[in-house]
Design an enzyme around this catalytic site. Structure first.
Site, PDB file in Angstrom:
ATOM      1  N   GLU A 246       0.825  -1.211   0.000  1.00 27.82           N
ATOM      2  CA  GLU A 246       0.000   0.000   0.000  1.00 27.82           C
ATOM      3  C   GLU A 246       0.856   1.256   0.000  1.00 27.82           C
ATOM      4  O   GLU A 246       0.528   2.233  -0.673  1.00 27.82           O
ATOM      5  CB  GLU A 246      -0.957   0.001   1.190  1.00 27.82           C
ATOM      6  CG  GLU A 246      -2.006  -1.104   1.144  1.00 27.82           C
ATOM      7  CD  GLU A 246      -2.884  -1.059  -0.107  1.00 27.82           C
ATOM      8  OE1 GLU A 246      -2.925  -0.007  -0.768  1.00 27.82           O
ATOM      9  OE2 GLU A 246      -3.511  -2.077  -0.422  1.00 27.82           O
TER      10      GLU A 246
ATOM     11  N   TYR B 144      -5.893   6.765   3.662  1.00 23.82           N
ATOM     12  CA  TYR B 144      -6.055   5.692   2.681  1.00 23.82           C
ATOM     13  C   TYR B 144      -5.325   4.427   3.129  1.00 23.82           C
ATOM     14  O   TYR B 144      -5.907   3.337   3.184  1.00 23.82           O
ATOM     15  CB  TYR B 144      -5.538   6.107   1.278  1.00 23.82           C
ATOM     16  CG  TYR B 144      -5.346   4.880   0.425  1.00 23.82           C
ATOM     17  CD1 TYR B 144      -6.448   4.258  -0.145  1.00 23.82           C
ATOM     18  CD2 TYR B 144      -4.099   4.280   0.283  1.00 23.82           C
ATOM     19  CE1 TYR B 144      -6.306   3.068  -0.850  1.00 23.82           C
ATOM     20  CE2 TYR B 144      -3.956   3.092  -0.407  1.00 23.82           C
ATOM     21  CZ  TYR B 144      -5.061   2.503  -0.976  1.00 23.82           C
ATOM     22  OH  TYR B 144      -4.926   1.323  -1.650  1.00 23.82           O
TER      23      TYR B 144
ATOM     24  N   ASP C 256      -9.612   5.574  -2.551  1.00 22.55           N
ATOM     25  CA  ASP C 256      -8.477   6.159  -3.271  1.00 22.55           C
ATOM     26  C   ASP C 256      -9.029   6.941  -4.458  1.00 22.55           C
ATOM     27  O   ASP C 256     -10.235   7.116  -4.598  1.00 22.55           O
ATOM     28  CB  ASP C 256      -7.520   5.060  -3.730  1.00 22.55           C
ATOM     29  CG  ASP C 256      -8.103   4.270  -4.880  1.00 22.55           C
ATOM     30  OD1 ASP C 256      -9.351   4.233  -5.002  1.00 22.55           O
ATOM     31  OD2 ASP C 256      -7.340   3.709  -5.680  1.00 22.55           O
TER      32      ASP C 256
END
Length: 306
Positions: free
Chosen positions: A41, A124, A142
């Site tokens: 991520e 996020y 996102d």
DNA sequence: GATACGTGGTG
DNA sequence: TCACCAAGTAT
């Protein structure tokens, strides 16, 4: 967040589509670790998945746990980051690993607030780790998700500008209660935005929810506002920072500031331009130091921890 | 809220 | 070719 209530059937259809077409990224394997998910991520921040995959493999092979990465040097981290971009992420991720070791016993915390407090982890990434690594029923939003919801639910051509509270509320309105299913929806909505509902040339004929898309239903109205233009990269300080850092990555001993221009191949510029460019590259070098990516010792500059 | 922050894919 | 855009975060 105004307008019609979202159509819950969207969720089922996106999940069904995602189950068919999902890309087999290694961080989606059943044997993935929370650390592997976290690394994926962070690497994916403003970076396409296709570019992330090879780097991610090298990275987690070398540093399979937060403790392993915490023991590395910043210079090693920056070199492993290679040309993924935004190298400050590599340093932040190492600080993050240190904090996980120091404050969470070496285990990635399954807690949005704890994750958010870690270096380089924003709304996020915290949500993505909770959903994809731990199956918690939290909304993950996102740029892809914002665009998909703007079009499919609100009938607008482009996404609203990022806003953590609104983002979470929009996605929460559609989120399945079951955590595993919520993760499928989160990842499916992102995948849809990345592969079909793209910014520039959406592939509407291939879209699994084309029959429910408000934007399509309204005849694809154009955007009412134009997004801010991204600054030009060519000739920018960003580009200079990248060049200086590339030189430092290549030279474990660092470089003499007096040799920087030469080292960067600036010598063939005419004298006036050479002076100006040298000054700008020195400023770029200073900003790398200020950002904790490089360190200075006398007239030399090198990668942090080199 | 606006801006800085890398590098490469895409149409 | 070249401007747009990319699984954002920190300040």
């Amino acid at each position: 967040m105004t307008g019609r209530a979202p159509d819950p059937a969207l969720v089922d259809e996106v999940i069904a589509w995602f189950d068919e077409v999902r890309r087999p990224f290694p961080w989606r394997d059943p044997d993935r670790t929370a650390w592997g998910v976290l690394v994926s991520e962070v690497m994916s921040q403003q970076t396409q998945m296709s570019r992330v995959e090879p780097k991610w493999r090298e990275f987690v092979d070398r540093w399979p746990t937060p403790a392993a990465f915490a023991a590395a040097s910043d210079a090693e981290a920056i070199r492993a980051w290679d040309r993924l971009g935004y190298p400050r992420r590599a340093v932040a991720l190492r600080r993050c690993a240190e904090a996980i070791v120091a404050e969470h016993g070496g285990e990635v915390p399954a807690d949005p607030e704890a994750l958010l407090a870690l270096p380089g982890i924003g709304p996020y990434t915290a949500a993505a780790v909770c959903s994809f690594a731990f199956g918690m029923p939290v909304p993950v939003v996102d740029t892809n998700v914002r665009r998909v919801l703007a079009r499919a639910v609100h009938g607008e051509a482009i996404a609203w500008s990022p806003n953590p509270r609104r983002d979470a509320a929009e996605m929460a309105a559609l989120l399945p209660a079951d955590g595993e299913r919520a993760a499928e929806w989160n990842a499916g909505a992102m995948e849809l935005g990345a592969l079909v509902c793209t910014a520039r040339a959406p592939r509407c004929p291939e879209c699994p929810i084309r029959g429910r898309c408000e934007w399509r239903g309204a005849g694809f109205p154009a955007a009412e506002r134009t997004p801010r233009r991204q600054p030009r990269f060519e000739g920018s300080d960003r580009q200079r920072r990248g060049r200086v850092l590339a030189a430092l990555r290549a030279d474990p001993g660092g470089v003499e500031l007096d040799r920087l221009a030469e080292r960067l191949g600036l010598a063939r510029l005419v004298p006036d331009e050479l002076d100006a460019e040298t000054a700008r590259h020195r400023a770029a070098a200073d900003s790398l130091v200020a950002d904790g990516l490089a360190e200075r010792e006398g007239g030399r500059i090198r990668l942090v921890g080199d």
